[in-house]
Design an enzyme around this catalytic site. Sequence first.
Site, mmCIF file in Angstrom:
data_model
loop_
_atom_site.group_PDB
_atom_site.id
_atom_site.type_symbol
_atom_site.label_atom_id
_atom_site.label_comp_id
_atom_site.label_asym_id
_atom_site.label_seq_id
_atom_site.Cartn_x
_atom_site.Cartn_y
_atom_site.Cartn_z
ATOM 1 N N SER A 1 0.859 -1.177 0.000
ATOM 2 C CA SER A 1 0.000 0.000 0.000
ATOM 3 C C SER A 1 0.900 1.234 0.000
ATOM 4 O O SER A 1 1.722 1.408 0.891
ATOM 5 C CB SER A 1 -0.880 -0.041 1.257
ATOM 6 O OG SER A 1 -1.637 1.133 1.385
ATOM 7 N N ASN B 1 -10.139 5.459 1.087
ATOM 8 C CA ASN B 1 -10.470 5.632 2.509
ATOM 9 C C ASN B 1 -11.628 6.605 2.720
ATOM 10 O O ASN B 1 -11.537 7.553 3.513
ATOM 11 C CB ASN B 1 -9.239 6.070 3.319
ATOM 12 C CG ASN B 1 -8.254 4.932 3.521
ATOM 13 O OD1 ASN B 1 -7.165 4.942 2.966
ATOM 14 N ND2 ASN B 1 -8.648 3.918 4.277
ATOM 15 N N GLU C 1 -11.089 0.721 -3.819
ATOM 16 C CA GLU C 1 -11.412 0.383 -2.438
ATOM 17 C C GLU C 1 -12.052 1.582 -1.735
ATOM 18 O O GLU C 1 -11.498 2.683 -1.735
ATOM 19 C CB GLU C 1 -10.098 -0.026 -1.740
ATOM 20 C CG GLU C 1 -10.241 -0.500 -0.312
ATOM 21 C CD GLU C 1 -8.872 -0.920 0.286
ATOM 22 O OE1 GLU C 1 -7.906 -1.146 -0.485
ATOM 23 O OE2 GLU C 1 -8.782 -1.006 1.517
ATOM 24 N N ASP D 1 -7.138 3.031 -3.289
ATOM 25 C CA ASP D 1 -7.880 3.047 -2.021
ATOM 26 C C ASP D 1 -8.126 4.497 -1.613
ATOM 27 O O ASP D 1 -7.188 5.264 -1.408
ATOM 28 C CB ASP D 1 -7.057 2.333 -0.931
ATOM 29 C CG ASP D 1 -7.805 2.239 0.404
ATOM 30 O OD1 ASP D 1 -8.979 2.665 0.472
ATOM 31 O OD2 ASP D 1 -7.204 1.727 1.374
ATOM 32 N N ASP E 1 -13.835 -1.728 2.363
ATOM 33 C CA ASP E 1 -12.960 -1.905 3.527
ATOM 34 C C ASP E 1 -13.745 -1.423 4.752
ATOM 35 O O ASP E 1 -14.432 -2.212 5.418
ATOM 36 C CB ASP E 1 -11.655 -1.112 3.300
ATOM 37 C CG ASP E 1 -10.717 -1.066 4.504
ATOM 38 O OD1 ASP E 1 -11.084 -1.578 5.578
ATOM 39 O OD2 ASP E 1 -9.602 -0.516 4.388
ATOM 40 N N LEU F 1 -2.446 2.226 -4.637
ATOM 41 C CA LEU F 1 -2.188 3.656 -4.458
ATOM 42 C C LEU F 1 -3.287 4.275 -3.617
ATOM 43 O O LEU F 1 -4.472 4.102 -3.903
ATOM 44 C CB LEU F 1 -2.163 4.372 -5.814
ATOM 45 C CG LEU F 1 -1.132 3.909 -6.845
ATOM 46 C CD1 LEU F 1 -1.271 4.750 -8.118
ATOM 47 C CD2 LEU F 1 0.290 4.003 -6.280
HETATM 48 O O1 OSB Z 1 -7.308 1.541 4.262
HETATM 49 O O2 OSB Z 1 -6.192 -0.227 4.038
HETATM 50 C C1 OSB Z 1 -6.362 0.854 4.593
HETATM 51 C C2 OSB Z 1 -3.431 1.551 6.916
HETATM 52 C C3 OSB Z 1 -4.080 2.122 7.986
HETATM 53 C C4 OSB Z 1 -5.437 2.296 7.925
HETATM 54 C C5 OSB Z 1 -6.150 1.915 6.792
HETATM 55 C C6 OSB Z 1 -5.501 1.331 5.720
HETATM 56 C C7 OSB Z 1 -4.110 1.177 5.776
HETATM 57 C C8 OSB Z 1 -3.306 0.660 4.676
HETATM 58 C C9 OSB Z 1 -1.979 0.042 5.017
HETATM 59 O O3 OSB Z 1 -3.619 0.754 3.514
HETATM 60 C C10 OSB Z 1 -1.961 -1.390 4.733
HETATM 61 C C11 OSB Z 1 -0.785 -2.101 5.377
HETATM 62 O O4 OSB Z 1 -0.782 -2.336 6.604
HETATM 63 O O5 OSB Z 1 0.132 -2.471 4.643
HETATM 64 MG MG MG Z 2 -8.498 0.542 2.857
#
Ligand code: OSB
Ligand code: MG
Length: 375
Positions: free
Chosen positions: A143, A198, A221, A196, A246, A170
Amino acid sequence: MRILNVELITVRLPLVAPFTTSFSTQTERTPLLIKLTAEVEGSEVVGWGECVALQDPLYSEEYLDGARDVLRRYLIPLLYLWQDAGNTLTAEMVGHALRHIVGHRMAKAALEMAVLDVQLRASEKSFASYFGATTASVPSGVSVGIADSIDSLLGTVGNFVDQGYVRIKLKIKPGWDIEPVRAVRERFGDIPLQVDANAAYTLLDAPLLRQLDAFDLLLIEQPLGEDDLRQHAVLARTMRTPMCLDESIVSATAAADAIALGAAAVINVKPGRVGGYLEARRIHDIASANGVAVWCGGMLETGLGRAANAALAGMPGFTLPGDISASDRFYRLDITEPFVLDAGRIAIPSGPGLGVAPLPEILKKVRVHSETVAP
Ligand code: OSB
Ligand code: MG
């Protein structure tokens, strides 16, 4: 088993580089570890759990101090009550024993993980064999955080590609989406690529998000909010890029609802977010039965959570590479023996329980707080 005591240990680990998402920039990680000592058939066994709650409630409503508080005041005392009432304590009973406490899934997951580790160490069984993993190693994705410039992003991605990571994810947000994705596609050709967000967009951004369809992404995502299951379903119908959730998948029920609504063609399974490895396994089963692909997400875990995630991801329904990268993607010094990348894969530990434990010298160095919750 009978729990003798539970230690809550907070550690501080600097990140090798800042990690920026649409919701924060992290420069260090302060995971809460659970060291659970129990008596099993006359011998003392120690098991470990890791709570994935972040420092601040920005990814989900849970956060480090809140998780520690609910563990200390409610969750651990409930397990003591459970065993004092003469009930057998097994990992499979933890969710039931804690059911009256609403939410706090990351805290519950960590406690269940520690109980499961004791149980499996005592019976000399690995997490992988408990889950029914069908492979000895898992493909490793990475990630990649939001960068200061396209140039710096291309440098970072190039470095991960050179190391052998088999899939690049990304992080995107409004103002950092189409152009970085286009630049990575142009520079690195047809590497497996996904994004992703979020939860940084709304349904009004659908025309913009549709532009991502041009780049043949594996998935997008969580573009919309945690509660926006229906809106994700609406968006999914207008995009070619497969929709992956997610934040929205907080339980097996949420997974079943998302699948039924057409809100998720793919699910990112994070054991902490859904209340534990047993619930994560249920989501794997529901998704498999519905033809929905799952992959294992990450929360910048130490070697403890990384070990358990790798074991879970060894199950046959985990058909896409997860965010299970090598320890050195985030940490110069992990608290366990480090996980390393070997031909794009991470080996699943095969020893009893997690198969790894914190190295005492390192744990002593990185520990910033510790308290014991006795019966
Ligand atoms: O959305 O997947 C996510 C890290 C912290 C909080 C949310 C996310 C993430 C990552 C990191 O994408 C993934 C990893 O631990 O390699
Ligand atoms: Mg995520």
